[in-house]
Design an enzyme around this catalytic site. Structure first.
Site, PDB file in Angstrom:
ATOM      1  N   ASP A 163      21.270  46.445 -35.664  1.00 13.52           N
ATOM      2  CA  ASP A 163      19.948  46.751 -35.095  1.00 13.52           C
ATOM      3  C   ASP A 163      20.090  47.513 -33.780  1.00 13.52           C
ATOM      4  OD1 ASP A 163      17.212  46.746 -34.985  1.00 13.52           O
ATOM      5  OD2 ASP A 163      17.040  44.708 -34.207  1.00 13.52           O
TER       6      ASP A 163
ATOM      7  N   ARG B 292      16.197  52.134 -30.431  1.00 17.32           N
ATOM      8  CA  ARG B 292      16.030  51.848 -28.995  1.00 17.32           C
ATOM      9  C   ARG B 292      17.137  52.505 -28.171  1.00 17.32           C
ATOM     10  NH1 ARG B 292      15.712  45.705 -29.714  1.00 17.32           N
ATOM     11  NH2 ARG B 292      16.074  46.358 -31.854  1.00 17.32           N
ATOM     12  N   TRP B 293      18.346  52.470 -28.708  1.00 12.56           N
ATOM     13  CA  TRP B 293      19.484  53.075 -27.999  1.00 12.56           C
ATOM     14  C   TRP B 293      19.231  54.574 -27.807  1.00 12.56           C
ATOM     15  CZ3 TRP B 293      23.042  56.853 -29.491  1.00 12.56           C
ATOM     16  CH2 TRP B 293      24.165  56.983 -28.659  1.00 12.56           C
TER      17      TRP B 293
ATOM     18  N   HIS C 253      20.827  56.698 -35.413  1.00 12.35           N
ATOM     19  CA  HIS C 253      21.427  56.356 -36.711  1.00 12.35           C
ATOM     20  C   HIS C 253      22.758  57.090 -36.892  1.00 12.35           C
ATOM     21  CE1 HIS C 253      17.855  54.190 -37.557  1.00 12.35           C
ATOM     22  NE2 HIS C 253      17.083  55.230 -37.806  1.00 12.35           N
TER      23      HIS C 253
ATOM     24  N   SER D 152      16.536  48.085 -45.346  1.00 17.24           N
ATOM     25  CA  SER D 152      15.800  46.963 -45.949  1.00 17.24           C
ATOM     26  C   SER D 152      14.662  47.485 -46.823  1.00 17.24           C
ATOM     27  CB  SER D 152      15.239  46.057 -44.856  1.00 17.24           C
ATOM     28  OG  SER D 152      14.148  46.691 -44.221  1.00 17.24           O
TER      29      SER D 152
ATOM     30  N   TRP E  60      11.361  51.170 -46.086  1.00 22.91           N
ATOM     31  CA  TRP E  60      10.671  52.272 -46.790  1.00 22.91           C
ATOM     32  C   TRP E  60       9.356  52.627 -46.106  1.00 22.91           C
ATOM     33  CZ3 TRP E  60      13.602  54.947 -49.849  1.00 22.91           C
ATOM     34  CH2 TRP E  60      14.554  54.342 -50.662  1.00 22.91           C
TER      35      TRP E  60
ATOM     36  N   LEU F 256      39.638  44.761 -48.007  1.00 26.22           N
ATOM     37  CA  LEU F 256      38.270  44.408 -47.608  1.00 26.22           C
ATOM     38  C   LEU F 256      37.251  44.812 -48.674  1.00 26.22           C
ATOM     39  CD1 LEU F 256      36.192  43.604 -45.329  1.00 26.22           C
ATOM     40  CD2 LEU F 256      36.200  46.019 -44.680  1.00 26.22           C
TER      41      LEU F 256
ATOM     42  N   ARG G  51      16.291  37.101 -34.945  1.00 29.31           N
ATOM     43  CA  ARG G  51      15.617  36.921 -36.242  1.00 29.31           C
ATOM     44  C   ARG G  51      16.609  37.205 -37.355  1.00 29.31           C
ATOM     45  NH1 ARG G  51      11.506  39.989 -33.792  1.00 29.31           N
ATOM     46  NH2 ARG G  51      12.403  41.953 -34.508  1.00 29.31           N
TER      47      ARG G  51
ATOM     48  N   SER H 290      15.243  38.447 -40.419  1.00 26.47           N
ATOM     49  CA  SER H 290      14.609  39.625 -41.031  1.00 26.47           C
ATOM     50  C   SER H 290      14.884  39.777 -42.533  1.00 26.47           C
ATOM     51  CB  SER H 290      15.049  40.903 -40.294  1.00 26.47           C
ATOM     52  OG  SER H 290      14.633  40.858 -38.960  1.00 26.47           O
TER      53      SER H 290
HETATM   54  C1  FPP Z   1      18.369  49.466 -37.372  1.00 20.81           C
HETATM   55  O1  FPP Z   1      18.064  50.113 -36.176  1.00 20.81           O
HETATM   56  C2  FPP Z   1      19.186  50.302 -38.215  1.00 20.81           C
HETATM   57  C3  FPP Z   1      18.814  50.789 -39.431  1.00 20.81           C
HETATM   58  C4  FPP Z   1      17.520  50.506 -40.056  1.00 20.81           C
HETATM   59  C5  FPP Z   1      19.710  51.665 -40.199  1.00 20.81           C
HETATM   60  C6  FPP Z   1      21.153  51.366 -40.097  1.00 20.81           C
HETATM   61  C7  FPP Z   1      21.905  52.570 -40.475  1.00 20.81           C
HETATM   62  C8  FPP Z   1      23.054  52.987 -39.931  1.00 20.81           C
HETATM   63  C9  FPP Z   1      23.797  52.234 -38.925  1.00 20.81           C
HETATM   64  C10 FPP Z   1      23.637  54.283 -40.323  1.00 20.81           C
HETATM   65  C11 FPP Z   1      23.910  54.473 -41.783  1.00 20.81           C
HETATM   66  C12 FPP Z   1      24.719  53.394 -42.374  1.00 20.81           C
HETATM   67  C13 FPP Z   1      25.692  53.569 -43.299  1.00 20.81           C
HETATM   68  C14 FPP Z   1      26.293  52.373 -43.896  1.00 20.81           C
HETATM   69  C15 FPP Z   1      26.161  54.887 -43.702  1.00 20.81           C
HETATM   70  P1  FPP Z   1      16.544  50.425 -35.863  1.00 20.81           P
HETATM   71  O2  FPP Z   1      16.248  51.799 -36.314  1.00 20.81           O
HETATM   72  O3  FPP Z   1      15.681  49.371 -36.462  1.00 20.81           O
HETATM   73  O4  FPP Z   1      16.550  50.331 -34.303  1.00 20.81           O
HETATM   74  P2  FPP Z   1      15.356  49.811 -33.378  1.00 20.81           P
HETATM   75  O5  FPP Z   1      15.144  48.359 -33.696  1.00 20.81           O
HETATM   76  O6  FPP Z   1      15.898  50.022 -32.007  1.00 20.81           O
HETATM   77  O7  FPP Z   1      14.165  50.663 -33.678  1.00 20.81           O
END
Ligand code: FPP
Length: 253
Positions: free
Chosen positions: A21, A25-26, A38, A66, A70, A132, A195, A197
């Site tokens: 997560d 925000r980052w 991402h 998740s 979508w 793994l 959480r 989630s």
């Molecule tokens: C949550 O951060 C992250 C996601 C919904 C996507 C995770 C995807 C990656 C790390 C990159 C692709 C992964 C692979 C396996 C190739 P958020 O967007 O919910 O962040 P926020 O809570 O700060 O808005």
């Protein structure tokens, strides 16, 4: 100091699950677009996968998308799907080299065809690997998984293959999307939210939960070692008393 020196490699969890997560925000903190977060998150994925493979973790489940994701703006969903395809294409050789086997859980058919194709190819190319097991949760939620399991149970019951009295112990687990894997002992969530989630609700029954404020794009192997050290200080009782555990497991004393 490298925290790995303090980690007891004989007491590692077999299965670690991670809610990655904080990408958005980052990126925002850096004055960038969410998609930038991402992209940077993929660097953490690579480091954590390689580290888990190196230190001998058997299963790593990453919550990458998740069912609820979508509902994000279409441009972000498209960018995430594109990132997934490109990452799998680029990394599959590294996975092969590192003896990592790829698995996917979630509503596979809801993914764009190009993602399905790329993932199927990568699964095939890594199927013989014995190190793994990397499990990507894509278009996944426990609500979806439990509905699927219940639907399949009802179908088996109607076909005369399952009786109400058969449903006890681990029976329900056999119908879950994760039936081939042991349950996670450690669940890590980055970025400060406390959480679960809709992630592995059944399978996390006895998992140790570890939350860190570090955003996923900054989560590196030292952060993983911190989580492992924290895990190794916990006493896992599984409903028993502390005294019972200490008698059976003297290293806890
Ligand atoms: C949550 O951060 C992250 C996601 C919904 C996507 C995770 C995807 C990656 C790390 C990159 C692709 C992964 C692979 C396996 C190739 P958020 O967007 O919910 O962040 P926020 O809570 O700060 O808005």
């Amino acid at each position: 100091m490298d925290l790995l020196q303090s980690v007891d490699l004989a007491q590692l969890p077999k299965h670690i699950a991670i809610i990655m997560d904080g990408n958005g925000r980052w990126a925002k903190e850096k004055g960038q677009d969410r998609v930038y977060g991402h992209h940077e998150g993929v660097i953490s994925v690579r480091e954590i996968v390689n580290t888990c493979a190196e230190i001998g973790i058997s299963y790593l489940t990453l919550y990458a998308f998740s069912t609820e994701n979508w509902k994000r703006p279409q441009a972000e969903v498209n960018a995430l799907m594109e990132l997934l395809v490109n990452t799998i294409r680029r990394e599959v050789e590294e996975l092969r080299k590192n003896n990592v086997r790829l698995h996917v859980i979630g509503d596979f058919k809801s993914l764009p065809e190009i993602c399905q194709k790329e993932l199927n190819e990568a699964k095939e190319l890594t199927a013989a690997n014995t190190g793994l097991n990397l499990i990507l949760a894509l278009s996944y939620s426990s609500t979806w998984e439990i509905n699927e399991a219940a639907r399949n149970m009802v179908a088996d019951a109607l076909a005369g293959k399952l009786k109400p009295e058969d449903i006890k112990g681990d029976k329900f687990h056999e119908y879950l999307n994760t039936s081939a894997f042991p349950d996670p002992e450690l669940m890590i969530r980055t970025s400060g939210e406390h959480r679960i989630s809709n992630f592995l609700l059944y399978q996390l029954a006895y998992a140790e939960l570890y939350f860190t404020n570090v955003h996923w794009p900054e989560f590196r192997k030292q952060n993983l070692y911190e989580a492992l050290l924290n895990y190794q200080q916990r006493e896992r009782r599984f409903g028993k008393t502390s005294e019972q555990i200490q008698t059976n497991n003297p290293q806890h004393v």
